[in-house]
Design an enzyme around this catalytic site. Structure first.
Site, PDB file in Angstrom:
ATOM      1  CB  SER A 177      -0.916   0.022   1.226  1.00  0.00           C
ATOM      2  OG  SER A 177      -1.712   1.196   1.226  1.00  0.00           O
ATOM      3  CE1 TYR A 214      -3.211  -2.032   5.152  1.00  0.00           C
ATOM      4  CE2 TYR A 214      -2.777   0.233   4.473  1.00  0.00           C
ATOM      5  CZ  TYR A 214      -3.124  -1.071   4.162  1.00  0.00           C
ATOM      6  OH  TYR A 214      -3.388  -1.412   2.860  1.00  0.00           O
TER       7      TYR A 214
END
Length: 255
Positions: free
Chosen positions: A140, A153
């Site tokens: 990501s 994350y």
């Protein structure tokens, strides 16, 4: 003359984690369109799974779950040539990193990093039997991935990136390993996260698209096309790379 890619994955056996919607489902459809046999896994089945894909229910948040799922994948496909580690999720903590509980740091590592390690480890013996084995890990690079509310994350995805590069060196030349890092892409999960931020900032949901130099957010199919390149014969001399597909967002989240 347009190149015909309708049979470039003919005979290839593919397994995609987190393939029930969004980027995972788009990758499944793209490889199916190229002639591959595709199995996808998730905790539950959705209507977004391509009709030609085989759905295998599974939970890779534990080593035992990954082992059970890998066994079923191999029994179903009879082998594996391509592994796409796409499973992952995130919860936003607007209060910042200090407000992220210890268990959520562990959950983030479990869901976004260790799940890929477990799946890869359990399927590696079968991948080594392939004549053209390939692994792609989906990371990501969105503008919020390394901001305080999603730092758990982002840290897990950073671990995935490091693991992928080391694995590429270890497994070469038998198996190629690459990373695809999407930027702001329109998917159900990413849309939910963006809404938390835009609601908190009091701006329209589409405002973040204006940050992208190419003028819009991406589509899952555009990520899938890069995965297709890396896992096909066209990508046979590519390994240990992290491909940013972000509309020109630059260095955001690349450290």
């Amino acid at each position: 003359m347009m190149q015909d890619y309708s049979s470039e994955f003919s005979g290839r056996k593919v397994f995609i984690t987190g393939g029930s919607r969004g980027i995972g489902a788009a990758i499944a459809q793209r490889l199916l369109d190229g002639g591959a046999q595709v199995a996808v896994s998730a905790r539950s089945k959705t209507e977004d799974i391509p009709s030609g894909a085989i759905f295998i229910k599974g939970d890779i948040s534990t080593a035992e779950g990954a082992n059970v799922l890998a066994k079923e994948v191999l029994e179903t496909l009879g082998g594996i040539d391509i592994l796409i580690n796409n499973a992952g999720s995130a919860r936003v903590h607007l209060a910042g990193s200090a407000g992220i509980p210890d268990e959520e740091w562990l959950d983030a590592l479990n869901l976004n990093f260790l799940s890929a390690v477990r799946t890869t480890t359990t399927l590696l013996p079968a991948l080594k039997e392939s004549s053209n084995g390939s692994i792609v890990n989906i990371s990501s690079g969105g503008p919020n991935a390394f901001m305080a509310p999603l730092l758990h994350y982002g840290a897990a995805k950073a671990a995935l990136n490091s693991y992928s590069l080391g694995l590429a060196a270890e497994l070469a030349p038998k198996i190629r390993v690459n990373v695809v890092t999407p930027g702001m892409v329109i998917t159900p999960g990413a849309d939910e996260i963006r809404k938390v931020f835009t609601d908190a900032m009091g701006v329209p949901e589409g405002a973040m698209g204006g940050m992208v130099p190419l003028g819009r957010m991406g589509n899952a199919s555009e990520i899938a096309e890069v995965v297709a390149l890396l896992t096909s014969d066209r990508g046979n001399w590519i390994t240990g790379q992290n491909y940013f597909v972000d509309g020109g967002m630059g260095n955001i989240g690349r450290k």
